[in-house]
Design a protein around this motif. Structure first.
Motif, PDB file in Angstrom:
ATOM      1  N   UNK A 132       0.819  -1.209   0.000  1.00  0.00           N
ATOM      2  CA  UNK A 132       0.000   0.000   0.000  1.00  0.00           C
ATOM      3  C   UNK A 132       0.852   1.256   0.000  1.00  0.00           C
ATOM      4  N   UNK A 133       0.266   2.306  -0.587  1.00  0.00           N
ATOM      5  CA  UNK A 133       0.882   3.629  -0.558  1.00  0.00           C
ATOM      6  C   UNK A 133       1.053   4.010   0.907  1.00  0.00           C
ATOM      7  N   UNK A 134       2.160   4.586   1.231  1.00  0.00           N
ATOM      8  CA  UNK A 134       2.489   4.719   2.639  1.00  0.00           C
ATOM      9  C   UNK A 134       3.185   6.020   2.965  1.00  0.00           C
ATOM     10  N   UNK A 135       3.020   6.438   4.189  1.00  0.00           N
ATOM     11  CA  UNK A 135       3.797   7.555   4.720  1.00  0.00           C
ATOM     12  C   UNK A 135       3.715   8.785   3.833  1.00  0.00           C
ATOM     13  N   UNK A 136       2.612   8.926   3.103  1.00  0.00           N
ATOM     14  CA  UNK A 136       2.601   9.964   2.081  1.00  0.00           C
ATOM     15  C   UNK A 136       2.070  11.281   2.601  1.00  0.00           C
ATOM     16  N   UNK A 137       2.885  12.295   2.532  1.00  0.00           N
ATOM     17  CA  UNK A 137       2.353  13.617   2.781  1.00  0.00           C
ATOM     18  C   UNK A 137       1.569  14.049   1.534  1.00  0.00           C
ATOM     19  N   UNK A 138       0.883  15.173   1.628  1.00  0.00           N
ATOM     20  CA  UNK A 138       0.129  15.637   0.462  1.00  0.00           C
ATOM     21  C   UNK A 138       1.084  16.115  -0.630  1.00  0.00           C
ATOM     22  N   UNK A 139       2.237  16.582  -0.195  1.00  0.00           N
ATOM     23  CA  UNK A 139       3.211  17.092  -1.162  1.00  0.00           C
ATOM     24  C   UNK A 139       3.786  15.958  -2.001  1.00  0.00           C
ATOM     25  N   UNK A 140       4.258  16.310  -3.185  1.00  0.00           N
ATOM     26  CA  UNK A 140       5.023  15.335  -3.964  1.00  0.00           C
ATOM     27  C   UNK A 140       6.461  15.375  -3.460  1.00  0.00           C
ATOM     28  N   UNK A 141       6.922  14.246  -2.957  1.00  0.00           N
ATOM     29  CA  UNK A 141       8.282  14.154  -2.434  1.00  0.00           C
ATOM     30  C   UNK A 141       9.150  13.434  -3.458  1.00  0.00           C
ATOM     31  N   UNK A 142      10.305  13.994  -3.744  1.00  0.00           N
ATOM     32  CA  UNK A 142      11.247  13.351  -4.652  1.00  0.00           C
ATOM     33  C   UNK A 142      12.591  13.259  -3.934  1.00  0.00           C
ATOM     34  N   UNK A 143      13.172  12.079  -3.932  1.00  0.00           N
ATOM     35  CA  UNK A 143      14.486  11.912  -3.299  1.00  0.00           C
ATOM     36  C   UNK A 143      15.576  12.333  -4.284  1.00  0.00           C
ATOM     37  N   UNK A 144      16.522  13.095  -3.783  1.00  0.00           N
ATOM     38  CA  UNK A 144      17.645  13.507  -4.634  1.00  0.00           C
ATOM     39  C   UNK A 144      18.870  12.693  -4.236  1.00  0.00           C
ATOM     40  N   UNK A 145      19.299  11.833  -5.132  1.00  0.00           N
ATOM     41  CA  UNK A 145      20.485  11.029  -4.868  1.00  0.00           C
ATOM     42  C   UNK A 145      21.719  11.829  -5.257  1.00  0.00           C
ATOM     43  N   UNK A 146      22.324  12.463  -4.257  1.00  0.00           N
ATOM     44  CA  UNK A 146      23.482  13.321  -4.510  1.00  0.00           C
ATOM     45  C   UNK A 146      24.207  13.527  -3.192  1.00  0.00           C
ATOM     46  N   UNK A 147      25.474  13.899  -3.266  1.00  0.00           N
ATOM     47  CA  UNK A 147      26.155  14.244  -2.022  1.00  0.00           C
ATOM     48  C   UNK A 147      25.677  15.629  -1.579  1.00  0.00           C
ATOM     49  N   UNK A 148      26.139  16.025  -0.402  1.00  0.00           N
ATOM     50  CA  UNK A 148      25.613  17.265   0.177  1.00  0.00           C
ATOM     51  C   UNK A 148      25.775  18.455  -0.755  1.00  0.00           C
ATOM     52  N   UNK A 149      26.966  18.599  -1.311  1.00  0.00           N
ATOM     53  CA  UNK A 149      27.247  19.764  -2.161  1.00  0.00           C
ATOM     54  C   UNK A 149      26.299  19.811  -3.364  1.00  0.00           C
ATOM     55  N   UNK A 150      26.155  18.682  -4.032  1.00  0.00           N
ATOM     56  CA  UNK A 150      25.321  18.674  -5.230  1.00  0.00           C
ATOM     57  C   UNK A 150      23.835  18.779  -4.894  1.00  0.00           C
TER      58      UNK A 150
END
Ligand code: TXA
Ligand code: MG
Length: 522
Positions: free
Chosen positions: A231-249
């Protein structure tokens, strides 16, 4: 329904226990998240849990006990591995699945022949279970699909008026739900990561498997080992996108975006509104704060959220597992050198598209310019070319482009030889120019194998008459010459099928097409 708000006094705990014993629903704190409890032996009461949460009835509940011995009547057999885990960890943020006894009804078990059991560490939780005199079935006390509540306030938001009582025991210590492991199969499988880590469990019972869905999400045809995973889970109303990058990028990327929120670590330096979830390299702090942060983003009205990627080791696996569900598995991979690889047939109008991308903050890397630069006087590539195609292609160190062309485009072997010399060097120089969000503008993207270095590939196509007209005007050549150039390239189908997105550039709607693509990929 009137919902009573209780504290943690002796009187309140006795009251909470009495309500559960009488068939009522009580939300109470645990060390992981707040639970919504009912007498596990009372089918009607358990059914009301599903109702209050809006939870699908095939998603089974965890049965909570106050002391280790109480597991015996719930399961068919406490297997040796189960006993070892109980001895090593209980009370703990750890849930063990075993074959169920006949005392467990099919409502609690969601129709399965197994039951999930956990003895919570939180003393208020155990006191309430003890006071109730029965095992307590309790899922997380949130509306189904929303982040699990780590504070009484969020339980009140979701459950006020729907249940009998809420016990406010302060903030939850771990903040992510318990580790779930099944011992009902020959090989133990970790179904949900939590604060009791894979490493901790393996130290006690040896190697365990991790259900693929933990990190990758469910494939469409996969049967869920744990129904909760599908099931869809832990979903806020916002669209969340994970950014795979180090801190600087990550910082560079987020700061180049508009109208967004950052879900990042405490010390991250971002210029957009931010909500933090713990410290970098501190998985326990991330676990504790993640759900709170997701709820906060909703309260702040966030629509688009870029989340910093957590590590996947230790408790980080639990954090990553929750966050990737909150993000509906959307990840922007900025570990590749180029954000977008832009390619297309000659005359398709790639340059125009490039300019549009520039307006959206992309740095443009011009692969053609790099290619020209490596054949300038003094470039080491020239010597390799001379070795392959004859020393006379160099005159005073300058490349005779016409002569080279006549020798390298006559057969496919010669063209391949040329490419094997130039492409690696071009690729290397392009990678050196890559920085932040960037577009690699490369007519020969596929020929050079550079698509592997791009997060997404966009191709530009246009109909044939349009392309011919553009090439003739641009290069001042005849239609026949234009057609010859076109036939030396891959056809349109190749570009479309090898790219993630296609822009149709017959002169209309380019800006809108680009906006639509960026809306999806960023
Ligand atoms: O930390 C926790 O475990 C919290 C607190 C309240 O104890 N509870 C919790 O429950 O997170 P819930 O219902 O939100 O999540 C239980 C998960 C679900 O994904 C469910 O599908 C899975 O455990 N589960 C329960 N019984 C199972 C079973 N017999 N077989 C497979 N999965 C099961
Ligand atoms: Mg839950």
């Amino acid at each position: 329904m009137q919902t009573k708000l209780l504290g943690t006094t002796e009187y309140d705990i006795a009251e909470a226990g009495r309500i559960i014993a009488d068939g009522g629903l009580v939300a109470f704190p645990t060390e992981t998240v707040y639970g919504l409890g009912a007498n596990a032996f009372d089918d009607d009461a358990v059914r009301r849990i599903y109702c209050a949460k809006g939870r699908p009835s095939d998603n089974p509940l965890i049965v909570h006990i106050a002391q280790k011995e109480d597991i015996a009547e719930l399961v068919r057999e406490v297997t040796p591995k189960a006993q070892a885990l109980i001895d090593a960890f209980f009370p703990a943020p750890l849930t063990i699945i075993l074959k169920k006894s006949d005392k467990i009804g099919s409502t609690v078990s969601g129709g399965l022949d197994t039951v999930a059991v956990r003895m919570p560490q939180n003393e208020v939780a155990r006191a309430i279970i003890k006071a109730s005199g029965c095992p307590v079935a309790a899922p997380s006390a949130n509306t189904s699909g929303l982040p699990s509540p780590t504070r009484a306030k969020y339980v009140i938001d979701d459950m006020m008026g729907k249940i009998d009582a809420i016990v406010d025991g302060g903030d939850c210590e771990y903040g992510v739900e318990s580790t779930v492991i099944t011992l009902a199969e020959p090989t133990p499988v970790l179904l949900r990561p939590g604060a009791v880590t894979k490493e901790m469990i393996e130290a006690v019972i040896g190697e365990i498997k991790i259900a693929p869905a933990v990190i990758e999400g469910m494939k469409n045809d996969e049967v869920a080992a744990s129904p909760g995973m599908k099931y869809k889970h832990y979903s806020p109303k916002a669209r969340v996108v994970i950014v795979n990058a180090d801190r600087e990028h990550y910082e560079q990327f987020v700061n180049s975006r508009k109208d967004c929120f950052a879900l990042c670590f405490d010390d991250d330096n971002v210029t957009v509104p931010k909500v933090t979830f713990g410290r970098e390299n501190d998985d326990l702090s991330q676990a504790r704060e993640l759900f709170d942060a997701l709820r906060m983003l909703d309260e702040m009205g966030a629509k688009k959220v870029y989340a910093r990627i957590p590590g996947k080791d230790g408790v980080g696996m639990a954090v990553y597992n929750r966050l990737i569900r909150a993000a509906a598995f959307e990840i922007i991979d900025l570990t590749k050198p180029f954000t977008v690889g832009l390619t297309g047939q000659t005359g398709a109008g790639k340059g125009y598209v490039c300019n549009e991308l520039k307006k959206h903050g992309f740095k443009i890397i011009d692969c053609d310019a790099v290619a020209r630069s490596i054949t300038k006087k003094g470039s080491p590539v020239l010597d390799e070319l001379a070795n392959a195609f004859g020393n006379d292609i160099l005159v005073d160190g300058e490349l005779d482009r016409g002569l080279l062309a006549s020798r390298c485009f006559d057969t496919k072997e010669h063209t391949d030889l040329l490419n094997s010399i130039t492409h690696p060097r071009i690729a290397q120089l392009c990678r050196q120019q890559a920085d932040g969000i960037c577009v690699l503008d490369a007519p020969q993207l596929f020929e050079a194998g550079l698509e592997k270095d791009c997060y997404k590939v966009i191709c530009v196509v246009a109909d044939e008459p349009t392309r011919i007209k553009r090439i003739m005007a641009r290069d001042n050549i005849t239609e026949q010459q234009a057609r010859a150039r076109m036939s030396a390239q891959y056809d349109e189908d190749f570009y479309i099928s090898h790219s993630d997105y296609t822009v149709y550039n017959n002169g209309e709607n380019i800006a809108t097409q680009i906006e639509n693509i960026l809306e999806v990929i960023l």
